[in-house]
Design an enzyme around this catalytic site. Structure first.
Site, short mmCIF file in Angstrom:
data_model
loop_
_atom_site.label_atom_id
_atom_site.label_comp_id
_atom_site.label_asym_id
_atom_site.label_seq_id
_atom_site.Cartn_x
_atom_site.Cartn_y
_atom_site.Cartn_z
CD GLN A 190 -3.12 -0.71 0.14
OE1 GLN A 190 -3.24 0.41 -0.37
NE2 GLN A 190 -3.92 -1.71 -0.20
CB THR A 248 7.65 -18.02 -19.84
OG1 THR A 248 8.19 -19.28 -20.24
CG2 THR A 248 7.91 -16.98 -20.92
CB CYS A 335 -9.02 -10.91 0.11
SG CYS A 335 -7.85 -9.97 1.01
N1 PLP Z 1 -0.69 -6.63 1.10
C1 PLP Z 1 -1.49 -5.56 1.23
C2 PLP Z 1 -1.22 -4.57 2.32
C3 PLP Z 1 -2.56 -5.37 0.35
O1 PLP Z 1 -3.35 -4.30 0.49
C4 PLP Z 1 -2.78 -6.33 -0.67
C5 PLP Z 1 -3.94 -6.19 -1.58
O2 PLP Z 1 -4.98 -5.72 -1.22
C6 PLP Z 1 -1.92 -7.43 -0.75
C7 PLP Z 1 -0.89 -7.54 0.14
C8 PLP Z 1 -2.09 -8.46 -1.83
O3 PLP Z 1 -1.74 -7.91 -3.07
P1 PLP Z 1 -1.99 -8.62 -4.47
O4 PLP Z 1 -3.37 -8.25 -4.86
O5 PLP Z 1 -0.97 -8.04 -5.38
O6 PLP Z 1 -1.78 -10.08 -4.27
#
Ligand code: PLP
Length: 388
Positions: A190, A248, A335
C-alpha cells in the site's frame, strides 16, 4: 477515464487503482510488437524481450532504491509474501533441528501475511507471536525490541496499512531488526508509489510490492530480496529468476509495471499532495454533514488517500447497499469485504458497533473535486435515510 466517471464514483483505491492510460499504451505496444521469450537469448526476439525486463527492473529500482539483482518478478504481493515467508522457513528447516520456528507479525497485516503464517503454525512448522500495536495502529516499539531479542526467524511488519492507512517508519523498524539480526519482511504493497520507500535504508530483508496498487496492471508485482539472503522457491521448473521464481516472464505486465514505477517516481509527490487535499475535503464535508462520524486510525500519520470512518448505530452493509449504484466503496480489504468484520479494526480494540459501521474510503489521482462533493452528499443523504 471517461468510462469510469460515467459509472459509480470509484472510492476504493486501496483495493486497486485504475490503470494509467500511459501504462495501458506501454502494455499494448509490447503486446502488439514484442512477443519473444526473454530467456531465449540465442536470438534477436529473446534479447529484445530481455531488454524490456532489464528496463523495467531499472524502473522498479529507481522508485524503491534497490539493485536489479535483488528484484524477483511475481504475480503480485500475495505471491511475493508467500515466497518470502515460506521460502525462509523452509530454508531454515533444512538447517535447523525439528524445533518450531517463531515468526513475529503485526496483527494488522494483510491476510496474505497472516494466513501464510497461520498455515505454517497449523502444520506445526512455526509458532506465531503477535506484535503489540497501539489503538491508532502504530506499533509498540518497546514490544518490538522484546520480541526481536528472542531471535525469531522472521519479523513481518507492513509499510502502510490497507484499511486505516497508518504508515510505519520502516527504517526504524529495520534498524531494530538488524540490531538483533532478525530477518525483516516488509509488505510495502500500500505504500509504494505513495510514500518514499528506500529499500537500502530500510534494512528490510524482503520487500513486497504490487503494480495494481499504483496505476499499473494487475497480476504483476515483485519481491525484493536483500543480497546474500537464502530462501527456498515455491515453484520448480525452468530456472528463470535464479531458480527462485521459475516460469516464462510476463513481459507486457512487467513492462507496464516498470512504466507505472517510472511515472510514480516522477509524479508521486505532486499527486499525493492533491490527493491529500481531496481526502481532507471529503473528511471535513462528512464531519459537517454527519457530526457523529468517527475517523479510525492515526489522523496525523496515514496515507494521503485513506479515510476510514464509522457511523455508530448504522450497519456498513446497509449503507453500501444503498449507495451501490452511485459510489464504489468497501467495508474492509477486498479479500475479506462483505465476509467478516475487519481484523484490523478488531486489533485496534474498537467495539463491534464501530467495526460493523465502518467504511474504508480510498481516494486516488483520478478522483475529481466533483466526485468528492457528490460523494459527501450521497453518503450524508443515505446515512440520514438509514437513521430514519
Ligand atoms: N498486502 C497488502 C497490504 C494489500 O493491500 C494487498 C492487496 O490488497 C496485498 C498484500 C495483496 O496484493 P496482491 O493483490 O498483489 O496479491
Amino acid at each position: 477515464m471517461s468510462s469510469i466517471t460515467q459509472r459509480p464514483i470509484y472510492l476504493d483505491y486501496h483495493s486497486t487503482t485504475p490503470i494509467d492510460p500511459r501504462v495501458v499504451s506501454k502494455v499494448t505496444s509490447v503486446m502488439n510488437n514484442i512477443f519473444g521469450n526473454p530467456s531465449s537469448l540465442e536470438h534477436f526476439y529473446g534479447t529484445e524481450a530481455q531488454s524490456l525486463i532489464t528496463e523495467a527492473k531499472r524502473q522498479v529500482c529507481n522508485l524503491i532504491k534497490c539493485t536489479s539483482s535483488e528484484v524477483i518478478f511475481t504475480s503480485g504481493a500475495t505471491e511475493s509474501i508467500n515466497l518470502a515467508i515460506q521460502g525462509i522457513v523452509h530454508q531454515a528447516r533444512n538447517r535447523r533441528s525439528e524445533k518450531k520456528m517463531e515468526i513475529v507479525v503485526s496483527p494488522i497485516e494483510h491476510r496474505s501475511v497472516l494466513e501464510t503464517c497461520f498455515n505454517l503454525e497449523k502444520h506445526g512448522i512455526a509458532k506465531i507471536t503477535k506484535l503489540n500495536i497501539k489503538p491508532d495502529g502504530n506499533i509498540d516499539y518497546s514490544h518490538l525490541r522484546t520480541v526481536c531479542s528472542a531471535q525469531p526467524i522472521l519479523l513481518c511488519v507492513m509499510a502502510a496499512n490497507h484499511e486505516i492507512g497508518t504508515i510505519n517508519n520502516i527504517n526504524n523498524i529495520g534498524e531494530i531488526a538488524k540490531q538483533f539480526n532478525v530477518p525483516f519482511l516488509c509488505d510495502a504493497t500500500q505504500a509504494v508509489g505513495k510514500v518514499d520507500i528506500d529499500f537500502n535504508k530500510s534494512n528490510a530483508t524482503f520487500l513486497a510490492l504490487s503494480s495494481h496498487k499504483f496505476y499499473g496492471p494487475k497480476g504483476i508485482g515483485a519481491l525484493v530480496i536483500r543480497k546474500g539472503t537464502a530462501i527456498n522457491p515455491l515453484f520448480y521448473g525452468g530456472g528463470q529468476q535464479m531458480g527462485l521464481r521459475p516460469g516464462t516472464l510476463n513481459v507486457p505486465g512487467i513492462a507496464g509495471f516498470g512504466e507505472a514505477c517510472r511515472l510514480r517516481a516522477l509524479e508521486m509527490n505532486y499527486d499525493e499532495k492533491l490527493i491529500k487535499n481531496k481526502r481532507d475535503k471529503l473528511q471535513n464535508l462528512l464531519i459537517q454533514l454527519v457530526p457523529e462520524i468517527i475517523i479510525n486510525g492515526d489522523l496525523s500519520n496515514r496515507l494521503s488517500g485513506n479515510l476510514n470512518i464509522s457511523i455508530p448505530g448504522l450497519k456498513n452493509t446497509d449503507l453500501i447497499f444503498l449507495i451501490r449504484s452511485k459510489i464504489a466503496i468497501s467495508t474492509s480489504s477486498a479479500c475479506s469485504s462483505g465476509k467478516e468484520s475487519s481484523h484490523v479494526l478488531k486489533a485496534l480494540g474498537l467495539s463491534e458497533d464501530i467495526i460493523k459501521s465502518s467504511l474504508r474510503i480510498g481516494i486516488g489521482k483520478f478522483t475529481t473535486e466533483k466526485d468528492i462533493d457528490r460523494s459527501a452528499k450521497i453518503l450524508a443523504d443515505s446515512i440520514n435515510i438509514l437513521k430514519r
